[in-house]
Design an enzyme around this catalytic site. Structure first.
Site, mmCIF file in Angstrom:
data_model
loop_
_atom_site.group_PDB
_atom_site.id
_atom_site.type_symbol
_atom_site.label_atom_id
_atom_site.label_comp_id
_atom_site.label_asym_id
_atom_site.label_seq_id
_atom_site.Cartn_x
_atom_site.Cartn_y
_atom_site.Cartn_z
ATOM 1 C CG PHE A 244 32.091 33.528 33.682
ATOM 2 C CD1 PHE A 244 33.088 33.492 32.714
ATOM 3 C CD2 PHE A 244 32.447 33.819 35.002
ATOM 4 C CE1 PHE A 244 34.416 33.742 33.044
ATOM 5 C CE2 PHE A 244 33.766 34.056 35.336
ATOM 6 C CZ PHE A 244 34.757 34.022 34.356
ATOM 7 C CD GLN A 251 30.671 33.532 44.087
ATOM 8 O OE1 GLN A 251 30.232 34.356 44.880
ATOM 9 N NE2 GLN A 251 29.878 32.729 43.388
ATOM 10 N NE ARG A 252 34.446 40.817 44.942
ATOM 11 C CZ ARG A 252 33.548 41.745 45.143
ATOM 12 N NH1 ARG A 252 32.289 41.438 45.356
ATOM 13 N NH2 ARG A 252 33.874 43.014 45.110
ATOM 14 N N GLY A 254 39.785 36.478 42.790
ATOM 15 C CA GLY A 254 40.431 36.715 41.503
ATOM 16 C C GLY A 254 40.352 35.538 40.529
ATOM 17 C CG HIS A 255 40.051 31.599 41.783
ATOM 18 N ND1 HIS A 255 41.329 31.181 41.501
ATOM 19 C CD2 HIS A 255 39.927 31.529 43.126
ATOM 20 C CE1 HIS A 255 41.942 30.860 42.625
ATOM 21 N NE2 HIS A 255 41.118 31.065 43.628
ATOM 22 C CD GLU A 279 23.127 34.262 26.018
ATOM 23 O OE1 GLU A 279 23.996 33.419 25.736
ATOM 24 O OE2 GLU A 279 21.928 33.976 26.152
#
Ligand SMILES: CC(=O)SCCNC(=O)CCNC(=O)[C@H](O)C(C)(C)COP(=O)(O)OP(=O)(O)OC[C@H]1O[C@@H](n2cnc3c(N)ncnc32)[C@H](O)[C@@H]1OP(=O)(O)O
Length: 428
Positions: A244, A251-252, A254-255, A279
């Site tokens: 992921f 980033q940061r 909410g995506h 995992e």
């Protein structure tokens, strides 16, 4: 003395290149030109150092939607080639597909072409919108001028998630360009085996309208997740989220949460999938998962009604602490220990959440309204959590003497509770 050693994480610079028309619509805050990887050890070795160069720049660019690559290596000075001088391009080239661009002009031409023609591979499964970074300025008088911007124009940006498999046309090649991000951003990440036929993928894109009258849209890659189905008795699968990644500039915002929700919604709707597992999650991902799972449960009217014994009409949120040291009355729902296991298991199955994760979520939800001045409830809660912790750590605990075992269990309990408080404090 000259130092001929360069930090590979700093030398490697990544960028997602948009076409000239697509750059026009960006707000100043979005003009993130370049970013660096978190890790390069899978490529340049454990110490992430490159030897033999001064002022080394490894310029790796991706066409922002199609992920076509351009690679250029430049430096101020290089030692004469010997076995100790690293082959910067040759080493990286082993991790990206052949045929990458080395001619900047040709690459930029390709970027312009792809911006018009590229469409995400696979099937659209989820979409959401966010206010455009430009929109906060709209409708307000600009400090430096007379212009009042139109509040109804392009105020939102759309984002879309696509589901793809190896059978999606062109996806195998696309994945070969995309997978480098796993090595660069996930600690311990490695390339997946293309021969395993059943991999599934969820791909996240920004869908951006052009400024012109053509209403053309261009897609920009944000991140992706790979998922692997395992057999689940008797006739379904459990989908394991394996990799992921959300690219640094996104980033940061909410995506990651939205991509996770997209995967979860896909699983809920698919009758062949029994549950979602993860995992070896990184800590940041564990937090993302906990937050989103908790928010989902707290927004689920029927679950909240049964769990907290409150009617939907009273509001779906569970009662909160008053803030004056007094507690609101203990709820009468199922989420008061001892927990009705059959009730919890039914919800777990319906919501397709993995067993350990669901137990943790239940423990967090109980804690949300636990009355610290009620010794009976506290004791019941402690026993409830410790029972799970004991089972989870049985291998280690069973080797200890009784006294030591109690101490270890209590210590673990305190750490777990502290962490629950930390997570809960971020969700309201
Ligand atoms: C199964 C696996 O693959 S585990 C590997 C996960 N991937 C990676 O570590 C690769 C590099 N990192 C990333 O791709 C991203 O930073 C992700 C996937 C971890 C998070 O994606 P984002 O889009 O940044 O997450 P999002 O903005 O939705 O954040 C949701 C919550 O997750 C948690 N979170 C996200 N990033 C971080 C972080 N770097 N550190 C701590 N908590 C974090 C926070 O609780 C955050 O809420 P907040 O922003 O209100 O505090």
């Amino acid at each position: 003395m000259t130092d001929w050693t360069e930090d590979a994480n700093e030398a490697l610079t990544l960028s997602l290149v948009r076409s000239s028309k697509d750059k026009e619509v960006l707000a100043a805050s979005e003009k993130y030109e370049q970013f660096n990887p978190s890790f390069t050890y899978p490529i340049y070795g454990e110490d992430e150092k490159i030897y033999g160069y001064k002022d080394l720049l490894i310029d790796l660019r991706f066409s922002s939607g199609s992920l076509e690559q351009y690679l250029s290596v430049s430096y101020e000075e290089k030692l004469p080639s010997t076995s100790t001088v690293d082959d910067v391009e040759g080493t990286l080239a082993k991790f990206i597909p052949p045929g990458y661009y080395t001619d900047e002009e040709a690459f930029l031409k390709r970027v312009e072409e792809d911006a018009d023609s590229f469409r995400p591979p696979g099937q659209l499964i989820y979409s959401y919108t966010r206010p455009s970074p430009k929109s906060s300025a709209k409708g307000k008088r600009k400090r430096d001028g007379e212009q009042i911007l139109d509040p109804h124009s392009e105020d939102v940006i759309e984002y879309e998630v696509y589901h793809a498999t190896w059978h999606t046309p062109g996806f195998r090649e696309y994945h070969r360009r995309m997978q480098l991000f796993i090595l660069l951003y996930i600690e311990g990440g490695s390339y997946i085996n293309e021969d395993e036929d059943t991999w599934e993928f969820a791909l996240l894109y920004e869908k951006r309208k052009r400024n012109d009258s053509s209403h053309t849209v261009a897609y920009h890659f944000i991140g992706y997740s790979s998922l692997y189905p395992f057999y689940h008795y008797p006739e379904r699968v459990r989908l394991r989220l394996s990799q992921f990644v959300i690219l640094t500039p996104y980033q940061r915002h909410g995506h990651g949460s939205e991509l996770y929700k997209a995967i979860y919604q896909y699983i809920l709707k698919n009758p062949n999938i029994a549950e979602l597992t993860v995992e070896d999650p990184a800590e940041a991902f564990e937090d993302l998962r906990d937050k989103n799972d908790l928010q989902m449960l707290l927004a689920h009217e029927r679950f909240v009604e049964e769990a907290f014994g409150i009617q939907a009409a009273d509001g779906v949120r569970p009662p909160k602490k008053s803030g004056h040291g007094e507690e609101s009355p203990a709820p009468k729902g199922k989420l008061s220990p001892p927990i009705d296991r059959a009730w919890a298991e039914k919800w777990r199955k319906d919501l397709k959440i993995a067993r350990r994760q669901f137990k943790r979520l239940v423990e967090m939800l109980i804690l949300l309204h636990l009355n610290p001045s009620d010794p009976l409830s506290l004791r019941a809660y402690r026993l409830h959590v410790k029972e799970r912790l004991y089972q989870f750590n049985y291998g280690v605990l069973s080797l200890l003497e009784k006294e030591e075992r109690y101490e270890k269990l209590e210590e673990t309990f305190q750490i777990v509770i502290e962490d629950y408080h930390r997570i809960l404090s971020t969700i309201n």
